[in-house]
Design a protein around this motif. Structure first.
Motif, PDB file in Angstrom:
ATOM      1  N   ASP A 193     -26.707 104.661 -92.462  1.00  0.00           N
ATOM      2  CA  ASP A 193     -25.592 105.352 -93.289  1.00  0.00           C
ATOM      3  C   ASP A 193     -25.976 106.319 -94.121  1.00  0.00           C
ATOM      4  OD1 ASP A 193     -26.270 103.574 -95.537  1.00  0.00           O
ATOM      5  OD2 ASP A 193     -23.824 102.753 -95.178  1.00  0.00           O
ATOM      6  N   GLY A 194     -27.036 106.642 -93.930  1.00  0.00           N
ATOM      7  CA  GLY A 194     -26.689 107.450 -95.502  1.00  0.00           C
ATOM      8  C   GLY A 194     -26.868 107.542 -97.529  1.00  0.00           C
ATOM      9  N   THR A 195     -26.295 105.624 -97.412  1.00  0.00           N
ATOM     10  CA  THR A 195     -26.378 104.919 -98.902  1.00  0.00           C
ATOM     11  C   THR A 195     -27.435 103.842 -98.888  1.00  0.00           C
ATOM     12  OG1 THR A 195     -24.713 103.877 -98.050  1.00  0.00           O
ATOM     13  CG2 THR A 195     -23.886 106.190 -98.508  1.00  0.00           C
ATOM     14  N   ILE A 196     -27.278 103.244 -99.588  1.00  0.00           N
ATOM     15  CA  ILE A 196     -28.125 102.338-100.411  1.00  0.00           C
ATOM     16  C   ILE A 196     -26.749 101.382-100.752  1.00  0.00           C
ATOM     17  CG2 ILE A 196     -29.756 100.976-101.859  1.00  0.00           C
ATOM     18  CD1 ILE A 196     -30.695 103.201-100.004  1.00  0.00           C
ATOM     19  N   SER A 197     -26.768 100.355-100.521  1.00  0.00           N
ATOM     20  CA  SER A 197     -25.655  99.060 -99.979  1.00  0.00           C
ATOM     21  C   SER A 197     -26.360  98.126-101.128  1.00  0.00           C
ATOM     22  CB  SER A 197     -25.664  98.311 -98.892  1.00  0.00           C
ATOM     23  OG  SER A 197     -26.206  97.874 -97.748  1.00  0.00           O
ATOM     24  N   LEU A 198     -25.784  97.039-101.124  1.00  0.00           N
ATOM     25  CA  LEU A 198     -25.933  95.644-102.498  1.00  0.00           C
ATOM     26  C   LEU A 198     -27.256  95.678-101.435  1.00  0.00           C
ATOM     27  CD1 LEU A 198     -22.861  94.798-104.090  1.00  0.00           C
ATOM     28  CD2 LEU A 198     -24.910  95.969-105.131  1.00  0.00           C
ATOM     29  N   ASP A 199     -26.822  95.231-100.229  1.00  0.00           N
ATOM     30  CA  ASP A 199     -28.234  94.424 -99.421  1.00  0.00           C
ATOM     31  C   ASP A 199     -29.370  94.694 -99.371  1.00  0.00           C
ATOM     32  OD1 ASP A 199     -26.493  92.377 -98.734  1.00  0.00           O
ATOM     33  OD2 ASP A 199     -25.663  93.931 -97.793  1.00  0.00           O
ATOM     34  N   GLU A 200     -29.401  96.667 -99.758  1.00  0.00           N
ATOM     35  CA  GLU A 200     -30.264  96.987 -98.966  1.00  0.00           C
ATOM     36  C   GLU A 200     -31.090  97.296-100.766  1.00  0.00           C
ATOM     37  OE1 GLU A 200     -29.157  99.870 -95.340  1.00  0.00           O
ATOM     38  OE2 GLU A 200     -28.393 100.142 -97.459  1.00  0.00           O
ATOM     39  N   VAL A 215     -20.852 105.144-109.802  1.00  0.00           N
ATOM     40  CA  VAL A 215     -19.556 105.042-111.002  1.00  0.00           C
ATOM     41  C   VAL A 215     -18.609 105.012-109.650  1.00  0.00           C
ATOM     42  CG1 VAL A 215     -20.596 106.818-112.147  1.00  0.00           C
ATOM     43  CG2 VAL A 215     -20.062 107.869-109.797  1.00  0.00           C
ATOM     44  N   ASN A 216     -18.837 104.817-108.561  1.00  0.00           N
ATOM     45  CA  ASN A 216     -16.991 104.595-107.654  1.00  0.00           C
ATOM     46  C   ASN A 216     -16.818 103.100-107.757  1.00  0.00           C
ATOM     47  OD1 ASN A 216     -18.675 104.671-105.975  1.00  0.00           O
ATOM     48  ND2 ASN A 216     -18.573 106.486-104.511  1.00  0.00           N
ATOM     49  N   GLY A 217     -17.540 102.417-107.758  1.00  0.00           N
ATOM     50  CA  GLY A 217     -17.254 101.138-107.785  1.00  0.00           C
ATOM     51  C   GLY A 217     -17.712 101.106-106.353  1.00  0.00           C
ATOM     52  N   ASP A 218     -17.958 101.491-104.980  1.00  0.00           N
ATOM     53  CA  ASP A 218     -17.636 100.696-103.747  1.00  0.00           C
ATOM     54  C   ASP A 218     -19.010  99.874-103.488  1.00  0.00           C
ATOM     55  OD1 ASP A 218     -20.499 103.028-103.668  1.00  0.00           O
ATOM     56  OD2 ASP A 218     -19.338 103.731-101.815  1.00  0.00           O
ATOM     57  N   GLY A 219     -20.703  99.668-104.415  1.00  0.00           N
ATOM     58  CA  GLY A 219     -21.301  98.290-103.726  1.00  0.00           C
ATOM     59  C   GLY A 219     -22.244  99.678-103.002  1.00  0.00           C
ATOM     60  N   CYS A 220     -22.062 101.030-103.357  1.00  0.00           N
ATOM     61  CA  CYS A 220     -23.528 101.383-102.619  1.00  0.00           C
ATOM     62  C   CYS A 220     -23.388 102.783-103.351  1.00  0.00           C
ATOM     63  CB  CYS A 220     -22.967 101.867-100.416  1.00  0.00           C
ATOM     64  SG  CYS A 220     -22.601 100.962 -99.517  1.00  0.00           S
ATOM     65  N   LEU A 221     -24.891 103.407-103.416  1.00  0.00           N
ATOM     66  CA  LEU A 221     -25.456 104.060-103.997  1.00  0.00           C
ATOM     67  C   LEU A 221     -25.409 105.732-102.759  1.00  0.00           C
ATOM     68  CD1 LEU A 221     -28.145 102.192-105.886  1.00  0.00           C
ATOM     69  CD2 LEU A 221     -26.367 103.546-106.406  1.00  0.00           C
ATOM     70  N   SER A 222     -24.970 106.534-103.071  1.00  0.00           N
ATOM     71  CA  SER A 222     -24.712 107.761-102.749  1.00  0.00           C
ATOM     72  C   SER A 222     -25.686 108.832-102.693  1.00  0.00           C
ATOM     73  CB  SER A 222     -23.674 108.749-102.795  1.00  0.00           C
ATOM     74  OG  SER A 222     -23.202 109.554-104.291  1.00  0.00           O
ATOM     75  N   LYS A 223     -25.622 109.527-102.344  1.00  0.00           N
ATOM     76  CA  LYS A 223     -26.898 110.760-101.987  1.00  0.00           C
ATOM     77  C   LYS A 223     -26.996 111.715-103.833  1.00  0.00           C
ATOM     78  CE  LYS A 223     -28.344 112.202 -97.362  1.00  0.00           C
ATOM     79  NZ  LYS A 223     -28.132 112.888 -96.588  1.00  0.00           N
ATOM     80  N   ASP A 224     -25.596 111.528-104.413  1.00  0.00           N
ATOM     81  CA  ASP A 224     -25.840 112.274-105.305  1.00  0.00           C
ATOM     82  C   ASP A 224     -25.878 111.037-106.649  1.00  0.00           C
ATOM     83  OD1 ASP A 224     -24.911 114.678-104.586  1.00  0.00           O
ATOM     84  OD2 ASP A 224     -22.470 113.836-104.163  1.00  0.00           O
ATOM     85  N   GLU A 225     -25.126 109.729-106.584  1.00  0.00           N
ATOM     86  CA  GLU A 225     -25.827 108.902-107.374  1.00  0.00           C
ATOM     87  C   GLU A 225     -27.157 108.437-107.293  1.00  0.00           C
ATOM     88  OE1 GLU A 225     -21.793 106.516-106.456  1.00  0.00           O
ATOM     89  OE2 GLU A 225     -23.065 105.736-105.678  1.00  0.00           O
ATOM     90  N   LEU A 226     -27.783 108.260-106.075  1.00  0.00           N
ATOM     91  CA  LEU A 226     -29.049 107.991-106.345  1.00  0.00           C
ATOM     92  C   LEU A 226     -30.059 108.798-107.362  1.00  0.00           C
ATOM     93  CD1 LEU A 226     -29.888 106.898-102.874  1.00  0.00           C
ATOM     94  CD2 LEU A 226     -30.256 105.672-104.546  1.00  0.00           C
ATOM     95  N   MET A 227     -29.103 110.955-106.663  1.00  0.00           N
ATOM     96  CA  MET A 227     -30.077 111.861-107.667  1.00  0.00           C
ATOM     97  C   MET A 227     -30.424 111.458-108.957  1.00  0.00           C
ATOM     98  SD  MET A 227     -31.283 115.146-106.936  1.00  0.00           S
ATOM     99  CE  MET A 227     -30.736 115.624-105.351  1.00  0.00           C
TER     100      MET A 227
END
Length: 89
Positions: free
Chosen positions: A66-73, A27-39
């Motif tokens: 780093d605690g997030t899932i990036s586009l590469d991951e 949702v924030n468009g940073d290219g990573c999925l945070s724990k909240d976004e994954l939830m």
């Protein structure tokens, strides 16, 4: 004869469809999925225990720790989720 319509239908998703679900939740468009976004993703996918599934997903797919899932991951995350048999409810 009435037609039976179930309350929810569990559809299997292919890898591209799963990637689209994950991208939608960035949702924030940073290219990573945070724990909240994954939830939110795992709630949409019908997980019974989304917080546990987030921890397991990070363990399997967060290669740089780093605690997030990036586009590469995301590819590793999608492989893990597809192996678990998730679909949309």
């Amino acid at each position: 004869m009435p037609l039976y319509v179930p309350k929810s239908i569990n559809l299997s998703l292919n890898e591209e469809q799963l990637k689209a679900v994950f991208r939608k939740h960035d949702v924030n468009g940073d290219g990573c999925l945070s724990k909240d976004e994954l939830m939110k993703v795992f709630r949409e996918l019908g997980s019974r225990n989304p917080s546990w599934r987030v921890r397991r997903s990070l363990h399997h797919a967060d290669g740089n720790g780093d605690g997030t899932i990036s586009l590469d991951e995301v590819d590793e995350l999608v492989k893990y989720v597809a192996k678990q048999g998730y679909g949309i409810n």
